[in-house]
Design a protein around this motif. Structure first.
Motif, short mmCIF file in Angstrom:
data_model
loop_
_atom_site.label_atom_id
_atom_site.label_comp_id
_atom_site.label_asym_id
_atom_site.label_seq_id
_atom_site.Cartn_x
_atom_site.Cartn_y
_atom_site.Cartn_z
N GLU A 173 0.85 -16.48 -5.02
CA GLU A 173 1.43 -17.35 -6.05
C GLU A 173 0.35 -18.20 -6.71
O GLU A 173 0.37 -18.42 -7.93
CB GLU A 173 2.51 -18.24 -5.43
N ARG A 233 9.57 -10.51 1.89
CA ARG A 233 9.33 -11.64 0.98
C ARG A 233 9.07 -11.18 -0.45
O ARG A 233 8.67 -11.96 -1.29
CB ARG A 233 8.17 -12.49 1.49
N LEU A 270 6.83 -8.91 -1.49
CA LEU A 270 5.48 -8.47 -1.81
C LEU A 270 5.43 -6.94 -1.84
O LEU A 270 6.08 -6.27 -1.04
CB LEU A 270 4.48 -8.98 -0.78
N THR A 310 1.89 -15.05 0.80
CA THR A 310 2.72 -15.29 -0.38
C THR A 310 2.20 -16.50 -1.15
O THR A 310 2.13 -16.48 -2.39
CB THR A 310 4.19 -15.51 0.02
#
Length: 298
Positions: A125, A28, A30, A121
């Motif tokens: 964010e 993803r 990261l 995630t």
């Protein structure tokens, strides 16, 4: 110094499962500080200079059982450390004395790494949106262990009569009174200052020739919990971000309530949380306004 989104810690029996979760994080996008040796025991026995030289958004211990190290992490979260983000696995239960009503832990299972990656995630964010900066992982872990050590000493204690909400009310009332008294003095410098003081919000505006040159909203609640005082710099347009927030805490060393200020830009800079008395906080806010107006004139 290298920078990462997360640094992970895990129990020995979680090793292989956590590696799958880490891989899902990376898929993803990261960035992950992770090594096969970085178990809870490894982190717990390392001193500051021996810990990785890296900055992280979150330190993420995977908690499947509450041991000494994960207790330290949970206690740090309750104390307001925004860089520690424990992930609760399975049906593990957080002890009542480590719970905080405004802390929402990430809970999941290592058997669904995609769900955990999605939850992390989203947290990252959100942190980026409000301007949370990365912090040295050595400082984060060392501070968490220090909080746990202090907590083991039953004295001194926080008085039963201490109330975060009472302190929040007193802070809003005091700041409103001080701004209302101080802003008219700006006329000597060629500015017009006004303060609208309501029950949940103080709107400070400074104008020159009808143009707003400084705007500060002080609000009840927001990031950090509904017992906090939040600060927004700049006229709000519905998408304003928090520029700093203060949580009332009791300083057992001083024997008094103080405000733990997490400063993103309202005072002109970032860094670690700082403790202010109400009077000191107003002085710091006023000095920041004076600095901005001085630069405007210059």
């Amino acid at each position: 110094m290298s920078e990462y989104d997360v640094a992970v810690s895990f129990a020995e029996e979680q090793r292989s499962a956590v590696e799958e979760v880490v891989e899902a994080f990376k898929q993803r996008g990261l960035t992950v500080l992770h090594g096969p040796e970085q178990t809870h025991e490894w982190w717990a026995h390392k001193e500051g200079g021996d810990l990785p030289d890296a900055r992280v958004r979150f330190f993420v211990p995977f908690v499947s059982a509450v041991d000494d190290f994960t207790t330290a992490a949970l206690r740090a979260v309750k104390a307001g450390d925004e860089h520690v983000l424990p992930v609760l696995l399975g049906d593990v239960t957080v002890p009542p004395d480590l719970l905080h009503p405004h802390v929402a832990y990430v809970r999941g299972t290592v058997h669904r790494p995609d769900q955990l990656a999605e939850a992390l995630t989203a947290r990252i964010e959100s942190a980026e949106a409000v301007g949370w900066q990365r912090a040295p992982v050595a400082e984060v872990v060392t501070r968490a262990k220090g909080i746990a050590q202090v907590a083991e000493d039953p004295e001194p204690i926080v008085p039963a009569t201490f109330s975060r909400y009472t302190e929040q009310d007193a802070t809003l009332r005091y700041l409103g009174e001080q701004f209302a008294a101080a802003l008219p003095r700006l006329e000597r410098q060629g500015f017009v200052g006004t303060a609208h003081v309501g029950e949940t919000r103080i709107a400070v505006r400074v104008e020159r020739a009808g143009d707003t040159v400084y705007a500060l909203d002080i609000q009840r609640g927001g990031i950090g919990g509904d017992e906090t005082v939040n600060f927004v710099v700049g006229k709000q347009d519905g998408s304003a971000l928090t520029n700093g927030w203060a949580r009332p805490v009791y300083n057992t060393g001083a024997g008094a309530a103080v405000l733990e200020v997490h400063d993103f830009s309202v005072l002109g800079g970032g860094g670690a949380p700082r403790a202010y008395r109400r009077e000191e906080l107003f002085t710091a806010l006023w000095r920041r306004i004076d600095a901005v107006l001085t630069s405007t004139v210059g």
